[in-house]
Design an enzyme around this catalytic site. Sequence first.
Site, PDB file in Angstrom:
ATOM      1  N   ARG A 179      40.065  38.528  35.735  1.00 10.76           N
ATOM      2  CA  ARG A 179      41.203  38.141  36.575  1.00 10.76           C
ATOM      3  C   ARG A 179      41.931  36.943  35.991  1.00 10.76           C
ATOM      4  O   ARG A 179      43.161  36.864  36.036  1.00 10.76           O
ATOM      5  CB  ARG A 179      40.734  37.853  38.008  1.00 10.76           C
ATOM      6  CG  ARG A 179      40.491  39.150  38.778  1.00 10.76           C
ATOM      7  CD  ARG A 179      39.708  38.923  40.045  1.00 10.76           C
ATOM      8  NE  ARG A 179      40.390  38.064  40.983  1.00 10.76           N
ATOM      9  CZ  ARG A 179      39.757  37.302  41.880  1.00 10.76           C
ATOM     10  NH1 ARG A 179      38.453  37.299  41.946  1.00 10.76           N
ATOM     11  NH2 ARG A 179      40.446  36.573  42.710  1.00 10.76           N
TER      12      ARG A 179
ATOM     13  N   ARG B 112      32.963  38.215  48.291  1.00 14.77           N
ATOM     14  CA  ARG B 112      34.019  39.108  47.801  1.00 14.77           C
ATOM     15  C   ARG B 112      33.529  39.914  46.616  1.00 14.77           C
ATOM     16  O   ARG B 112      32.952  39.352  45.685  1.00 14.77           O
ATOM     17  CB  ARG B 112      35.252  38.283  47.386  1.00 14.77           C
ATOM     18  CG  ARG B 112      36.324  38.279  48.444  1.00 14.77           C
ATOM     19  CD  ARG B 112      37.490  37.424  48.022  1.00 14.77           C
ATOM     20  NE  ARG B 112      38.218  37.944  46.854  1.00 14.77           N
ATOM     21  CZ  ARG B 112      39.470  37.616  46.582  1.00 14.77           C
ATOM     22  NH1 ARG B 112      40.131  36.815  47.375  1.00 14.77           N
ATOM     23  NH2 ARG B 112      40.067  38.090  45.519  1.00 14.77           N
TER      24      ARG B 112
ATOM     25  N   LYS C 180      44.845  28.732  46.840  1.00 10.31           N
ATOM     26  CA  LYS C 180      46.069  29.266  47.458  1.00 10.31           C
ATOM     27  C   LYS C 180      45.833  29.649  48.923  1.00 10.31           C
ATOM     28  O   LYS C 180      46.629  29.326  49.778  1.00 10.31           O
ATOM     29  CB  LYS C 180      46.568  30.518  46.718  1.00 10.31           C
ATOM     30  CG  LYS C 180      47.220  30.246  45.389  1.00 10.31           C
ATOM     31  CD  LYS C 180      48.141  31.404  44.979  1.00 10.31           C
ATOM     32  CE  LYS C 180      47.398  32.718  44.827  1.00 10.31           C
ATOM     33  NZ  LYS C 180      46.441  32.730  43.690  1.00 10.31           N
TER      34      LYS C 180
ATOM     35  N   ARG D 216      53.232  38.907  40.768  1.00 10.52           N
ATOM     36  CA  ARG D 216      52.239  38.625  39.739  1.00 10.52           C
ATOM     37  C   ARG D 216      52.690  39.108  38.368  1.00 10.52           C
ATOM     38  O   ARG D 216      51.987  38.892  37.381  1.00 10.52           O
ATOM     39  CB  ARG D 216      50.931  39.330  40.081  1.00 10.52           C
ATOM     40  CG  ARG D 216      49.900  38.439  40.797  1.00 10.52           C
ATOM     41  CD  ARG D 216      48.739  39.318  41.127  1.00 10.52           C
ATOM     42  NE  ARG D 216      47.464  38.701  41.251  1.00 10.52           N
ATOM     43  CZ  ARG D 216      46.908  38.357  42.411  1.00 10.52           C
ATOM     44  NH1 ARG D 216      47.578  38.474  43.536  1.00 10.52           N
ATOM     45  NH2 ARG D 216      45.686  37.878  42.427  1.00 10.52           N
TER      46      ARG D 216
ATOM     47  N   ARG E 248      32.919  30.519  45.923  1.00 11.19           N
ATOM     48  CA  ARG E 248      33.497  31.357  46.989  1.00 11.19           C
ATOM     49  C   ARG E 248      32.739  32.686  47.097  1.00 11.19           C
ATOM     50  O   ARG E 248      32.523  33.200  48.191  1.00 11.19           O
ATOM     51  CB  ARG E 248      34.984  31.633  46.690  1.00 11.19           C
ATOM     52  CG  ARG E 248      35.650  32.511  47.743  1.00 11.19           C
ATOM     53  CD  ARG E 248      37.137  32.616  47.509  1.00 11.19           C
ATOM     54  NE  ARG E 248      37.467  33.479  46.385  1.00 11.19           N
ATOM     55  CZ  ARG E 248      38.697  33.608  45.872  1.00 11.19           C
ATOM     56  NH1 ARG E 248      39.689  32.892  46.350  1.00 11.19           N
ATOM     57  NH2 ARG E 248      38.920  34.429  44.864  1.00 11.19           N
TER      58      ARG E 248
HETATM   59  P1  AMP Z   1      44.129  38.106  45.533  1.00 14.96           P
HETATM   60  O1  AMP Z   1      43.410  38.064  46.847  1.00 14.96           O
HETATM   61  O2  AMP Z   1      45.567  37.669  45.651  1.00 14.96           O
HETATM   62  O3  AMP Z   1      43.396  37.380  44.448  1.00 14.96           O
HETATM   63  O4  AMP Z   1      44.185  39.649  45.085  1.00 14.96           O
HETATM   64  C1  AMP Z   1      43.010  40.404  44.860  1.00 14.96           C
HETATM   65  C2  AMP Z   1      43.320  41.592  43.969  1.00 14.96           C
HETATM   66  O5  AMP Z   1      44.307  42.436  44.576  1.00 14.96           O
HETATM   67  C3  AMP Z   1      43.890  41.262  42.595  1.00 14.96           C
HETATM   68  O6  AMP Z   1      42.898  40.949  41.652  1.00 14.96           O
HETATM   69  C4  AMP Z   1      44.640  42.555  42.261  1.00 14.96           C
HETATM   70  O7  AMP Z   1      43.743  43.566  41.853  1.00 14.96           O
HETATM   71  C5  AMP Z   1      45.199  42.961  43.610  1.00 14.96           C
HETATM   72  N1  AMP Z   1      46.552  42.373  43.847  1.00 14.96           N
HETATM   73  C6  AMP Z   1      46.895  41.469  44.809  1.00 14.96           C
HETATM   74  N2  AMP Z   1      48.199  41.154  44.719  1.00 14.96           N
HETATM   75  C7  AMP Z   1      48.699  41.865  43.687  1.00 14.96           C
HETATM   76  C8  AMP Z   1      49.981  41.959  43.064  1.00 14.96           C
HETATM   77  N3  AMP Z   1      51.025  41.232  43.501  1.00 14.96           N
HETATM   78  N4  AMP Z   1      50.117  42.812  42.019  1.00 14.96           N
HETATM   79  C9  AMP Z   1      49.091  43.550  41.568  1.00 14.96           C
HETATM   80  N5  AMP Z   1      47.850  43.497  42.085  1.00 14.96           N
HETATM   81  C10 AMP Z   1      47.648  42.657  43.134  1.00 14.96           C
END
Ligand code: AMP
Length: 190
Positions: free
Chosen positions: A144, A133, A13, A88, A127
């Site tokens: 996740r 990360r 993404k 999400r 990654r």
């Molecule tokens: P991402 O970089 O989009 O994979 O987000 C990393 C982490 O941030 C996720 O595993 C969640 O803990 C939190 N997070 C990001 N976006 C959301 C969302 N829309 N709702 C809830 N938690 C989020």
Amino acid sequence: MRLILFGPPGAGKGTQANKITENYVAAHISTGDMLRAAVKNGTELGTLAKSFMDKGELVPDDVIIGIIQDRIKEEDARKGFMLDGFPRTIAQAEALNDMLSDANESIDVVVSIEVNDKEIVGRILERAKIEGREDDTEDVVKNRLSVYRDQTEPLKSYYQGLNILAEVDGMGTIDEVFERIKLVLNKVEL
Ligand code: AMP
């Protein structure tokens, strides 16, 4: 154009998001990036978010919805935006719908990048090596993915019901996947 970029963690993404914003007018809104910035800056939001992110759990809906509500009102998002990592959950999607319909607006398309599980775990662990990360360890990645399957994947049927879901094959090179996304977005822009 207002679009949602959708897909499991590790579907590519972030990479595709950058290519989309380079080629189409849209503010790139990534809730993950916003939360990581808050963690880095040691804000109250950051401290709260970190406790969920470290476990691979979702940050509570009301927190995330509040962030998005403020962000989409900003100047650069007026003409269009691309949401990356939001919504999400069904509650987030419904809140987004309400926010937009209050302003007589709506999402034009949801681009869902499709990648199989085996590929995903491999990509995320790769990654982890490159970016370091903290939430890319094997246990957290697995959590996740299961959170994605339970809480986020049902959104596909939700958007299918609204007739705005476009599934794109996420296997292949970055450019091959982007070409497929372009086919979808060019149709929406017409
Ligand atoms: P991402 O970089 O989009 O994979 O987000 C990393 C982490 O941030 C996720 O595993 C969640 O803990 C939190 N997070 C990001 N976006 C959301 C969302 N829309 N709702 C809830 N938690 C989020």
